[in-house]
Every structure is written in C-alpha cells, then in structure tokens.
Design an enzyme around this catalytic site. Structure first.
Site, PDB file in Angstrom:
ATOM      1  N   LYS A   8       0.794  -1.128   0.175  1.00 49.88           N
ATOM      2  CA  LYS A   8       0.014   0.411   0.218  1.00 49.88           C
ATOM      3  C   LYS A   8       1.202   1.029  -0.096  1.00 49.88           C
ATOM      4  O   LYS A   8       0.402   2.200  -0.464  1.00 49.88           O
ATOM      5  CB  LYS A   8      -1.073   0.131   1.161  1.00 49.88           C
ATOM      6  CG  LYS A   8      -0.205   0.043   2.746  1.00 49.88           C
ATOM      7  CD  LYS A   8      -0.826   0.582   3.834  1.00 49.88           C
ATOM      8  CE  LYS A   8      -0.660   0.322   5.225  1.00 49.88           C
ATOM      9  NZ  LYS A   8       0.206   1.393   5.353  1.00 49.88           N
ATOM     10  N   THR A   9       2.084   0.945   0.237  1.00 51.56           N
ATOM     11  CA  THR A   9       2.698   2.314   0.838  1.00 51.56           C
ATOM     12  C   THR A   9       3.577   2.998  -0.383  1.00 51.56           C
ATOM     13  O   THR A   9       3.576   4.341  -0.957  1.00 51.56           O
ATOM     14  CB  THR A   9       3.637   2.298   1.836  1.00 51.56           C
ATOM     15  OG1 THR A   9       3.485   1.709   2.703  1.00 51.56           O
ATOM     16  CG2 THR A   9       4.701   3.741   1.677  1.00 51.56           C
TER      17      THR A   9
ATOM     18  N   ASP B 297      -3.321   7.352   4.495  1.00 46.84           N
ATOM     19  CA  ASP B 297      -2.943   6.154   4.536  1.00 46.84           C
ATOM     20  C   ASP B 297      -3.737   5.536   6.031  1.00 46.84           C
ATOM     21  O   ASP B 297      -4.390   6.561   6.560  1.00 46.84           O
ATOM     22  CB  ASP B 297      -2.115   6.561   5.347  1.00 46.84           C
ATOM     23  CG  ASP B 297      -0.981   4.693   5.503  1.00 46.84           C
ATOM     24  OD1 ASP B 297      -1.196   3.843   4.808  1.00 46.84           O
ATOM     25  OD2 ASP B 297       0.364   4.222   5.746  1.00 46.84           O
ATOM     26  N   GLU B 298      -3.437   4.300   6.242  1.00 47.39           N
ATOM     27  CA  GLU B 298      -4.378   3.589   7.629  1.00 47.39           C
ATOM     28  C   GLU B 298      -5.589   3.931   7.971  1.00 47.39           C
ATOM     29  O   GLU B 298      -5.864   3.890   8.678  1.00 47.39           O
ATOM     30  CB  GLU B 298      -3.745   3.721   8.802  1.00 47.39           C
ATOM     31  CG  GLU B 298      -2.019   3.397   8.422  1.00 47.39           C
ATOM     32  CD  GLU B 298      -1.892   1.796   8.742  1.00 47.39           C
ATOM     33  OE1 GLU B 298      -2.937   1.093   8.542  1.00 47.39           O
ATOM     34  OE2 GLU B 298      -0.890   1.134   8.685  1.00 47.39           O
TER      35      GLU B 298
ATOM     36  N   GLN C 142      -7.954  -5.164   9.196  1.00 45.34           N
ATOM     37  CA  GLN C 142      -6.804  -4.756  10.154  1.00 45.34           C
ATOM     38  C   GLN C 142      -7.153  -3.693  11.256  1.00 45.34           C
ATOM     39  O   GLN C 142      -6.523  -2.329  11.914  1.00 45.34           O
ATOM     40  CB  GLN C 142      -5.316  -4.382  10.192  1.00 45.34           C
ATOM     41  CG  GLN C 142      -5.262  -5.619   8.851  1.00 45.34           C
ATOM     42  CD  GLN C 142      -3.560  -5.105   8.273  1.00 45.34           C
ATOM     43  OE1 GLN C 142      -2.390  -5.520   9.428  1.00 45.34           O
ATOM     44  NE2 GLN C 142      -2.881  -5.040   7.430  1.00 45.34           N
TER      45      GLN C 142
END
Length: 662
Positions: free
Chosen positions: A30-31, A213-214, A244
């Site tokens: 993902k990064t 992100d996240e 997650q």
C-alpha cells in the site's frame, strides 16, 4: 514508473475520476501505491507538490513516505509536498488559524503526563481507576465531536455524569493555559471549518488531492476533517484494510469504511489482494480466521512465495513452561537457519505476558528489545528541558511553569507556588503573569519574590533571542544558565547522572540539527517535540528479538513469529466476548498471523497462574478457525515429532562439527 506493479496497484495509482477507497490487505504494497500515486500526480498530471497532502498516523511512517516520494521524483521536485500525521496537520491548521480559535500561535500541546496531572487536580479524591475512566470517556467524547453540554445530555451513568462535569472544568483550564490536548488537534480544526466558511475555503483550495493512509484507524473526528478538506470535489484516495481495524478502544471507527460508501455514492473500490510478505500457508490460516467475521467487502490474500513451513501449535503445561519452550525453540531455530536475532518476534495480547519471556531470554543470553517501553521523550531529564521550551513559546502554560521554575531547585517551593496560584486565580491570569503583577510583593516575601522574578526575566530574555538566533545556540546557553549538568551530579549517583546528562546532550544536539534542517526557531520546534513524544515509537535497530504486543506490532513484519498465550480469556480477551468486540479480537489475531513472513509458531497452556491462583486454560477458538493445515505438538509428555527429531539431529551434527574445528 509503474514497472513491477500489479494490475490493481496500477489502477489505484491512475484513478482520478472521483473518490477512491483502496482496500489494501496486509503486505500488499500500500505504501508503494501511495508514493507512486504522488509521483504520478506531479509528473504525469501536472499537479503542484504544494497541492497534494498525504496523511498517516505516525511520524516515522510520514517520514518514510516522504523520503520514498522524494526518491521517485528526484532533483528536489517534491518541494512543498505535505506528508504528515493527522495531528501534525492539525497543529499546522491551528497555528495558522489561531486567532479565529482564540489561541495564540505559541499555544502549548499538553502531553499525557500533563493531562494526567490536570485530571488529578480536578478530581482530588478519585482513585486511579476512576481517573482513567473519566479521562478516557472525555477523550472519546472529543473524538466523537461532543462538547461538554452534549456530553452531559448523553451521560447515562454516574461515571459519565461525573466525566461530563469534569469535562467542562477541564476545557476551561485548557483555555486558561492557552493549551490544547492531543484530541483537540483534530477536533478544533473540525469545529473551525464547520463554523468558518472562509477558513474552510482557504484550506480546501490548498489541497487538490488528499491521500489518507491506514484509513481503517481513523476515528469519527478524523473522518470529518478528511471530508471537510476534500470538499465537494471529493478528490481523495483512502487506503486501508478493514481486516486490520484493531483500535476501537482508542476511538478508531471501522464504520468509517461504510460511511464512505454512504457519503460518496460514486466511490470506487479497488482491492489489493496479492501479498508480497508471507508464504501461502500463513496466508491461508489468516484468510480462514478472518472469514469468520462479517464483511462489507470480501477480500482474500494470496502469495507466490510458495507453500512454506507448517504452522506449529505448541501445547505447554503452564506459563513458565511456555516461556522456556519459546526461548529454547527460538534459539535452536536461529542456530539451524543461521539467522539474526532481529529476524524473530514474540508477540502477545497484553504487556503482563512479557515478564516470564524476558526472564527466560535473559537466562538463555538472548538479546531482546521490548516495544512499548518508556519513550525517550518521556524521560524525566528530557521533560525537564522541554518544560523550558514550552514556557518560552507560551507563558500561559502553567504546568510547564511549575516544572521549569522548580528544576533545578532554586529556593522556590510549594508555598510560593500556592501563593502565586491564589493571585492568578483572583486575577484570572497565568502563574507567570501573576509573578510579575503589581501588588504580588504583599503576598510573597522579598527572597521568594526575587527568585521568581529573576526566573521570569530570564525566560523573557531567552524568548526574545529564540525568535532570531539558531536553536542550537539558545539551547546551549539555556543549559549553561540553569546549570542543569551540575544539578544532576549534585542530586544523583555519578553513573545515573552521567546517563541522564548524556541523554540531555543527545536531545539538545538532535533538536539543534532539526532546527537547522527544517529552518525552524526554538519556539516553532517546541510544538514539534510534543507531537514526537506522542506519535513516535522507539526504533529498534539492534540485532535483538523483538517483544511486542499485537497492537504495537501492527505495521511491522518479521521472518519468524512466535505468538504466545493463544487462549480463551487472553486472545480473545475475557472482556471482549460480545459480538463486535470479538470481531476486533479476531482482527487482532489476523494481524498477529500476518506479521510472519517465513514461519509461525503459536503456543497455549493447560493452566496458567494469575496472582496466587492457578486456572485451567482452553486453547483459543481462533486456533481451530485457522484450518486443519497445522502441526500440533506438546502437552505434558508428548514425544517429539519427526521434524523436531530431525532438527535435533541436525543441531547435534553442527555442534560436533564446531567441536572438530576447534
């Protein structure tokens, strides 16, 4: 630019036709998608770097993301790009919009210990459990965008009713100190943007594309900020993994993923399911466990890393036996595979589980690093120095004033501070202003007053210099002026004083470099320190086994993982057996499994000691949910299996070879 990317990754990078949710499974790159999309926007679409904002959750993640984007762009082409945490972005908004919020630009950010001290002062007769409960309840109200009045209307039990009353007093205290807490860094910008159209338009015009992100870790307040900044154009990319989402206890709301679909009917969803980390066996177990949770978006991880080693389930007699087994098995496995200690992690549900493991690792002379230990910025000597920096930036910061004026000792004690507090309370001013107010000499004797005013004049001189001289020079002069080194050696044993002074030197040198690199003066750096102390984890670069809770391990990966205490009552936790909490515990198990790249060992006990009592234990339901492709061993007298016998023979042969060489 997109060489080596798979088809869904390329689609996520190129999609710009509306709001986008990228469901990125564990280890799915993902990064790389986020940084490649930043490069694509700038190099291929002509976006100015200053019009792109990427948000994540830790300073370390933000730093790594910015470095990777800079490498892709090259030649300083990333200048003006914003890559920050939610909270750092909140500080930036508050600093620039301070006047509209009734704050001065040098407002203080109170850390956890400062906030804890305020609650102790506001709830003098409360025990620790009640203090913690009230503080957590207020934090959740803030993250839910509820003010004191709304909180009072919703309070449903005596603890919540008390919390609502304390909430109002707490807010008034923060305003008097010209201070904010960690939750305010998001809440106040949201409040501003919802009531001030001019400020909102100003910030929306600065962000042409927003990357988050996240995303699964966002709370309702962070979601509202993201939605406000994205504006009617809704040009954003949210990247996360609903499997997650493990931080509901601190306000994260998995419902934000569902909200995206409701609030943005044109939402595009792209799934990243190829895992670049783990073997097929590990991913099959993870998929099998998480399949027991209800899903809005189905997703199944897969890998081309091969079938991999069997997952090993060890049945131990008790907690001591479990720790012995982990230490012995890990040591033998490392010897057999010629690995490094840092290839290994031991993960557990709660910090209390680390004690027996640490003892056994010390017995076996195994180097280890413990996650979640005291942060460098939480050390007393560092907080002593940062209290001065906070006071230079904001003289209304009473907690910083109290710590700085009494460290080192300068003849100012509780009686003096109590008198200043009375004066400040009567005149509605800070302790600093009370010290310089006319008529104060009638309530303090001459010696006390001289010491206090000498201190205040020193702070004012340093403040005047801090805006125009390099941070490193001010810091050196500050340390010399307060004679901090001498005070350490006068009050502590030489070895402890030397260690603390070394920490102070490291801190001052680091802060000086940071000021030079970021072109910030000392007053601007003061707020940066508060964020680092709350958001950064300690980096563990040493060759050592990593011990960590499952929550702390999220985002990390290790070649070999030992997951201990996989029992009913521990994982899942005994207080988390109702459906929604059980689903989060299952996600926690999923996170633990997917930290492993090459091998995974789980352990559970027949019985475990709690205090002085022994209790019988049952293996976690999650073990059976992992499927049948598991290798089980252990118990009281179970014989070794074929793999263990062969591993023993291999170890014996190597020892014989080593002896022959010597």
């Amino acid at each position: 630019m997109t060489a080596g990317l798979n088809a869904p990754q390329r689609e996520a990078i190129h999609y710009l036709d509306g709001p986008l949710l990228v469901l990125a499974g564990a280890g799915s790159g993902k990064t790389r998608v986020i940084t490649q999309k930043i490069a694509y926007l700038i190099q291929e679409c002509g976006y100015s770097p200053a019009k792109i904002t990427a948000i994540t959750f830790t300073n370390k993640a933000a730093r790594e993301m910015k470095e990777r984007a800079a490498q892709l762009l090259g030649d300083g082409a990333s200048g003006g790009l914003t890559v920050s945490t939610f909270h750092a972005l909140g500080v930036r908004i508050l600093r620039q919009e301070a006047k509209a919020l009734g704050l001065k630009p040098g407002f203080s950010i109170l850390d956890a210990s400062d906030v804890g001290g305020l609650f102790q002062e506001l709830m003098k007769n409360a025990d620790k459990d009640r203090l913690r409960a009230v503080q957590n309840r207020i934090s959740l109200w803030k993250n839910g965008l509820l003010g004191p009045e709304e909180a009072a209307a919703q309070a449903g039990n005596p603890m919540e009713q008390q919390a609502a009353q304390v909430y109002g007093e707490y807010e008034r205290t923060l305003r008097a100190y010209q201070a904010v807490d960690f939750d305010d860094l998001i809440r106040l910008p949201v409040n501003l943007f919802e009531t001030n159209e001019e400020a909102l338009a100003r910030w929306q015009s600065r962000i042409w594309h927003l990357l988050v992100d996240e995303y699964q870790d966002t709370n309702r307040c962070q979601y509202r900020l993201m939605k406000l900044l994205a504006g009617p154009r809704a040009s954003f990319t949210a990247v996360g993994d609903d499997d997650q989402s493990i931080y509901a206890w601190r306000g994260a709301d998995i419902g934000n993923i569902h909200l995206l679909r409701e609030d943005y009917p044109r939402l595009k969803v792209i799934k990243l399911e190829q895992n670049y980390r783990s073997t097929t066996r590990i991913l099959s177990a993870a998929n099998a466990v998480i399949a027991h949770n209800p899903k809005v978006f189905d997703k199944k991880l897969w890998s081309d890393h091969g079938h991999g080693d069997p997952i090993h389930i060890q049945f131990c007699r008790d907690g001591e036996h479990e720790a012995e087994w982990v230490a012995a098995r890990l040591t033998a496995h490392r010897f057999q595979h010629r690995g490094k200690w840092s290839d290994y992690a031991i993960l557990y549900r709660g910090n209390h589980q680390a004690r027996a493991l640490e003892q056994q690792l010390r017995n076996q002379k195994v180097p280890y690093a413990l996650s979640g230990g005291q942060s460098f910025f939480e050390r007393a000597e560092i907080k002593d120095i940062t209290s001065y920096l906070r006071l230079l930036a904001n003289q209304d910061d009473d907690p910083a004033f109290i710590r700085a004026i009494t460290t080192p000792k300068r003849g100012i004690g509780g009686a003096t501070l109590e008198a200043l507090g009375r004066i400040g309370g009567q005149r509605h001013v800070s302790l600093f202003d009370a010290s310089l107010a006319p008529g104060v000499e009638q309530q303090l004797n001459a010696r006390q007053l001289e010491a206090v005013r000498t201190f205040c004049q020193f702070i004012r001189r340093m403040e005047a210099r801090a805006v125009k001289e390099p941070a490193s020079q001010i810091l050196e002069d500050l340390l010399r002026a307060i004679d901090y080194e001498a005070s350490l050696f006068e009050t502590l044993e030489p070895r402890e004083a030397e260690s603390k002074w070394s920490n102070v030197r490291d801190f001052v040198e680091w802060l000086g470099r940071r000021g030079a690199e970021d072109n910030k003066n000392l007053l601007e750096l003061a707020q940066t320190i508060a964020l680092i102390s709350m958001l950064d984890k300690n980096d563990q670069d040493a060759d050592a086994v990593q011990l960590a809770t499952l929550h702390a391990a999220k985002g990390l990966e290790f070649r070999h993982v030992f997951l201990v205490g996989v029992e009913e009552g521990i994982l899942p936790h005994r207080d988390s057996l109702e459906p929604e909490k059980l689903q989060e515990e299952r996600r926690l198990m999923y996170v633990g499994i997917t930290r492993a790249r090459m091998s995974l060992h789980l352990s559970h006990c027949r019985r475990r000691k709690t205090g002085r009592e022994w209790r019988d234990c049952e293996p976690s339901r999650f073990i059976d949910e992992m499927g049948s492709d598991l290798r089980r061993s252990g118990g009281d007298e179970s014989p070794p299996d074929a793999e263990e016998k062969q591993a023993g023979r291999d170890r014996l042969a190597r020892f014989k070879a080593l002896l022959a060489q010597s």
